[in-house]
Design a protein around this motif. Structure first.
Motif: not given
Lengths: 215, 525, 320
Positions: A39, A43-44, A46-47, A50-51, B207-208, B211, B215, B226, B237, B241
């Motif tokens: 999970l 997240g990464l 998903v990023a 998107i980009f 976990p989200v 991250i 980030l 980003i 964004l 998140f």
């Protein structure tokens, strides 16, 4: 795993009533932990999605700046390491711990090789100014490429940290092998580290095409 | 007099506590930590309210105000109400309740506590380094540009996230593997179900957050870009998140509180819980729906209208299982034998305040009214009704309920009741005015404000003192019971769950023999 | 609905747009429902607590454990009511979201900590700071963006609010039907002076608005650079950190700055501050942080033209 015979005079920890219960608790715990890992990388991804959707051509061009051969080599190395790990778990369960020991050592060597390649890749990127976001200074490239390299470094960097942690865990396993702590009746740590290592490998198998093979 | 061996006197010395892997002792460690953080966070809250006594500057600069406001939020969220109920009461009670000798991974349990303490240390370090002024939500790009200490507190929150994940993981495995023989999932006390539902969210959502924070740290340290619009990133964004974690996270906080209410209402009504299945499944339903509602934080951010509409509908749906619980609790009281001891008073306060918290959520879930109310004091009040009216009231209900078991001593009932009444009254005086001024447009996070809102702010500040007094009394009563209370019987409230079958305080191993369960919980008569 | 409005209108600010009542209707409906439910819950709980209070230990209690009928009732009814509220909110939002095609556009720039409003007349740009002048009974659309961090533009009396995001254009629209001045707020936290990031909407008759716009356009062509610089001092937000009184604030005061010796946290000092020094301070402020100050200022590259830098420099030079 149905062949495992738990009840052979092995005593479970005080708060478990049977070894089987303890084993299943351990495995469930490890799987849950691995789910959190997936999970977190999720997240990464998903990023990334998107980009990439936002700047498809930039991602395409930026991807060309990565060294596909080195990436492919690392992919092969990691798959090989995963095979060694799987075999090591197998031999531990069979009680042939000296084989398991060698195989884990091999896995560590693969991991170190992987990091070595990564080091040269990174160094090369630094040199060319292919740096994340704000620091992106590569000649004749668009600014948005910084986003690609931002993601590249965060994704591969976080993955590399996981490789490092994996090396640490495997070193700890080797130590415990030396002390003869594992047997066909007790091998949860080997199983757990093995599963962890496979997940780290699988994440790379996704990272490689997404970053190196945009064509 | 011969004192029986229990977990408190089993071993002696500081080391025996700091290295203990006994879930009960770890629960106490968490209790001490969380209560300390609660005092700190509460102090920041009171300072913020005090500063708002007047429309102009009273004793803080705007920068200082922003820092106090941020620290109140961050400390309360990450260090008090997320670990509050699961880590303190869950740790202590869950294994006892399901007839286990410990949680599945006792050493991991201790490690979680150390993670929390390490994260907390970083938070303190961030304060020492000059504080943080981003608000607890860390919205980009402000959080990218703001002062250095932001990186430190982000890392602290990241570490505390691990603590939360490991606690959730431990509980899920414990519930799956260590229930006493005969205790099926449908025979498990509802607090167990609530912790289970919360643990699912801890595992999936945290976990989200991890991250996201990483980030943001990478953004600050290396300029990854980003979240930075100036090089093609997307600051919105971050909000997606962040709320993907932080909206489910409010259910990490509230679900365990709801579990406590199920226990307390049933015990103090001496009546089988009404609709056991409905309450159990609604917990799981809440945790499932909670993952698909985050976009209601972005109705005015420029998010697409369709996305807004979908999030709006999903958001009101999460209210349904919540409503089900409220109805079932009240139905439990029907034909009961109700005694208004302190835990029950707090539980009733919870029902009333959380009802208002939930209903005011409807204003914010409806896109049109949210336009008016978004980022105003209405949101502040709504949030506090659910998180203080809900979580904190639930937490104190649970603490008074289980304290006799934990300490082996009874607390002072009179002062306990006084604290509950004061907290309830003070809370309403503090936050009802905020609904009104919020509706009129008073924005949140404002250091200086329009004098036309003065009367509301003044009332709110006075209310905060009453609330503060109530909470301080509650803490004194709880802590004093450790030292002075009369000896608690095994089962002071007539509870029917397994923790009331062990001595107070329980022995080191919880149960001399693991009990076998043959009936459902909550069977009276 | 009328009764609800009478009961609860004290909660909402005055309505200064025709569309405000669309939102308010929903507000009153939900608050009516909430009040009813809260009172019912309260009565039932109090009744139960009194009626079923414990009279003696060990008394018998009811044996009902569940009722599928009741569970279905209190699942289905809230679901219908809640979804209805969401759908109503959505449909209202739809009508409020899209500006009419003939709406009069005004550009809005949010920055720490000021609002700048720009109008166009005959190809000329007219800017105001913190004052949004609009004609009555005409749809206005604000096209907004931010220069730095997130802001949010809110006018409670108009029932509008929208985030203002760097790198993104967002808009709100309204048709005010009331003359007078209305408060706006920044509602997204944006740092130190967030609570001072206010502006006023002045709703005026059509002719008065037209006249004001023409006068402004005329004034901007005749003024001297230093007068224009004085405007920029406010518009570009210099004012938030640099005083004109000689007393230092977040940054050094502008008064008597030119000609002063400057010592920096790092690097060689400048003997006498001149035009180049000012220019560099604007474009690359971090390169010359004056001793005793913190690096708080962001570069104005891309935010000020050479012309504007010249104007502000002339303004600073005029301050002795």
């Amino acid at each position: 795993m149905s062949t495992i015979n738990f009840e052979k005079g092995v005593i479970p920890s005080h708060h478990f009533s049977t070894v089987s219960q303890e084993y299943h608790a351990g495995i469930l715990g490890i799987w849950l932990f691995l789910a959190t890992e997936v999970l977190m990388f999720g997240g990464l991804f998903v990023a990334y999605a998107i980009f990439r959707n936002m700047y498809p051509s930039v991602f395409h061009d930026a991807s060309q700046l990565l060294d596909m051969q080195l990436g492919a080599m690392n992919t092969v190395i990691l798959i090989a390491s995963s095979y060694c790990m799987a075999q090591a778990v197998h031999y531990t369960q069979k009680g042939e711990t000296h084989h398991a020991f060698t195989l884990i050592l091999l896995t560590i060597l693969c991991a170190l090789f992987f990091l070595g390649v990564k080091y040269f890749e990174y160094q090369h990127k630094f040199h060319e100014g292919l740096l994340p976001g704000m620091n992106f200074t590569h000649a004749n490239a668009t600014r948005e490429m910084g986003i690609f390299f931002g993601l590249y470094f965060v994704m591969t960097g976080l993955h590399a940290i996981h490789i490092l942690v994996g090396i640490g865990l495997m070193a700890w396993l080797l130590l415990r092998f030396k002390r003869n702590e594992f047997s066909p009746h007790y091998f949860i740590p080997v199983d757990g580290v093995g599963l962890y290592w496979h997940i780290v490998d699988i994440i790379w198998i996704f990272l490689f095409p997404l970053l190196y093979l945009i064509g | 007099m011969e004192v029986e061996s229990n977990y408190l006197n089993h071993e002696k010395g500081l080391k025996s506590w700091l290295c203990s892997v006994d879930h009960k002792r770890i629960g106490i460690l968490y209790f001490i930590a969380v209560m300390t953080f609660f005092l700190v966070g509460g102090l920041f809250g009171l300072l913020v309210r005090l500063e708002l006594l007047t429309p102009t500057r009273l004793f803080m600069s705007s920068d200082l105000y922003n820092k106090a406001m941020t620290l109140h939020g961050s400390v309360m969220i990450f260090m008090v109400i997320i670990p509050g109920i699961p880590a303190v009461l869950g740790n202590f009670v869950l294994p006892l309740m399901i007839g286990a000798k410990d949680v599945a991974f006792p050493r991991l349990n201790l490690l979680s506590w150390y993670f929390l303490m390490f994260g907390a240390t970083l938070a303190v370090l961030a304060i020492v380094l000059g504080g943080v002024d981003t608000g607890w939500t860390f919205y980009t790009p402000y959080s990218i540009r703001s002062m250095e200490a932001v990186t430190v507190i982000l890392f602290g929150a990241f570490i505390m996230g691990f603590s939360s994940i490991l606690t959730g993981l431990n509980f899920i495995v414990t519930i799956h593997q260590l229930r006493a023989p005969g205790m099926t999932m449908m025979h498990m006390p509802l607090f167990g179900w609530a912790l289970y539902a919360a643990a699912i969210i801890q595992i999936i959502a945290t976990p989200v957050l991890a991250i996201t924070l990483l980030l943001l740290i990478a953004e600050r340290l290396f300029g990854v870009g980003i979240f930075d619009a100036s090089i093609g990133g997307d600051p919105i964004l971050f909000q997606h998140f962040f709320w993907f974690y932080s909206h489910p996270a409010v259910y990490i906080m509230i679900l365990p509180a709801m579990g406590i209410i199920s226990e307390v209402v049933s015990t103090f009504s001496r009546k089988t819980i009404f609709g056991y299945k409905a309450i159990a499944f609604s917990s799981v339903a809440i945790s499932a729906i909670s993952f698909f509602v985050w976009g209601h934080h972005l109705f005015v951010s420029g998010q697409s209208e369709l996305a807004g509409a979908i999030f709006s509908i999903l958001t009101v749906l999460v209210g349904v299982p919540t409503a089900i619980k409220l109805f079932n609790w009240v139905a439990t009281m029907y034909q009961g034998s109700i005694k208004l001891d302190t835990p029950m008073l707090y539980a009733i306060a919870f029902i009333g305040l959380f009802l208002i918290g939930g209903l005011t959520g409807l204003f914010l879930a409806s896109m049109a009214t949210d336009v008016q109310l978004h980022d105003t004091y209405f949101v502040v009040a709504h949030f506090h009704y659910t998180m203080v009216g809900g979580v904190v009231m639930g937490m104190f209900s649970g603490m008074f309920y289980w304290m006799p078991k934990i300490t082996g001593k009874m607390y002072n009932e009179l002062w306990g009741r006084v604290s509950a009444v004061l907290a309830f009254l003070g809370f309403n005086v503090t936050f009802i005015p905020q609904f009104i001024m919020g509706s009129q447009g008073m924005p949140r996070r404002y250091h200086l404000y329009d004098p036309k809102f003065h009367a509301y702010h003044l009332t709110s500040t006075i209310g905060s003192w009453i609330l503060g007094l109530g909470i301080v009394i509650a803490m004194i009563v709880l802590i004093k019971s450790f030292k002075k209370g009369s000896v608690a019987p095994v089962n002071p409230w007539g509870g029917t769950t397994l923790e009331w079958t062990t001595p107070s305080p329980p022995p080191h191993d919880n149960f001399a023999q693991i009990p076998t369960v043959t009936s459902r919980p909550y069977e009276y008569n | 609905m009328d009764i609800l409005e009478k009961l609860f209108s004290f909660m909402l600010p005055e309505q200064a747009t025709g569309t405000a009542s669309i939102i308010d209707q929903i507000f009153y409906a939900i608050i009516g429902l909430s009040a009813l439910v809260t009172i019912l819950f309260f009565l039932v709980v109090v009744w139960f607590v009194i009626r079923y209070r414990r009279r003696r230990e060990g008394e018998k209690t009811g044996t009902i454990t569940e009722s599928h009928k009741l569970e279905i009732v209190w699942t289905v009814i809230p679901t219908i009511v809640f979804v209805a509220i969401a759908l109503w909110g959505w449909s209202a939002y739809r009508t409020l979201e899209h500006p009419p095609a003939d709406a009069y556009p005004i550009r809005v720039v949010g920055k720490q900590w000021a609002w700048v409003f720009s109008y166009t007349l005959d190809g000329k740009e007219i800017q105001t700071l913190g004052q949004l002048n609009v004609p009555i009974n005409r749809p206005i659309v604000l096209e907004m963006t931010s220069l730095d961090v997130l802001h949010s533009f809110s006018v409670p009396a108009f029932r509008v609010k929208k985030d203002v995001v760097p790198g993104l254009k967002t808009q709100v629209w309204f048709t005010s039907n009331k003359l007078g001045s209305f408060q706006t707020y920044c509602t997204e936290f944006c740092g130190t002076a967030h609570s001072k990031m206010l502006a006023t909407v002045n709703v005026m008759p059509e002719q008065q608005f037209e006249r004001w716009l023409r006068d402004e356009a005329a004034a901007s062509t005749t003024a001297s650079p230093s007068v224009l610089g004085a405007r920029l001092y406010e518009f570009k937000g210099c004012k938030s950190c640099h005083t004109l009184t000689g007393v230092d604030d977040v940054g050094p005061s502008f008064k008597g700055l030119v000609g002063k010796r400057r010592e920096f946290e790092e690097g060689a000092p400048v003997e006498a501050a001149d035009e180049n020094y000012i220019r560099r301070s604007i474009l690359d402020p971090k390169s010359q942080i004056v001793k005793g100050f913190k690096p708080k200022m962001n570069s104005f590259v891309g935010q000020m033209t050479d012309e504007e830098i010249h104007q502000i420099t002339q303004f600073i030079k005029s301050l002795h």
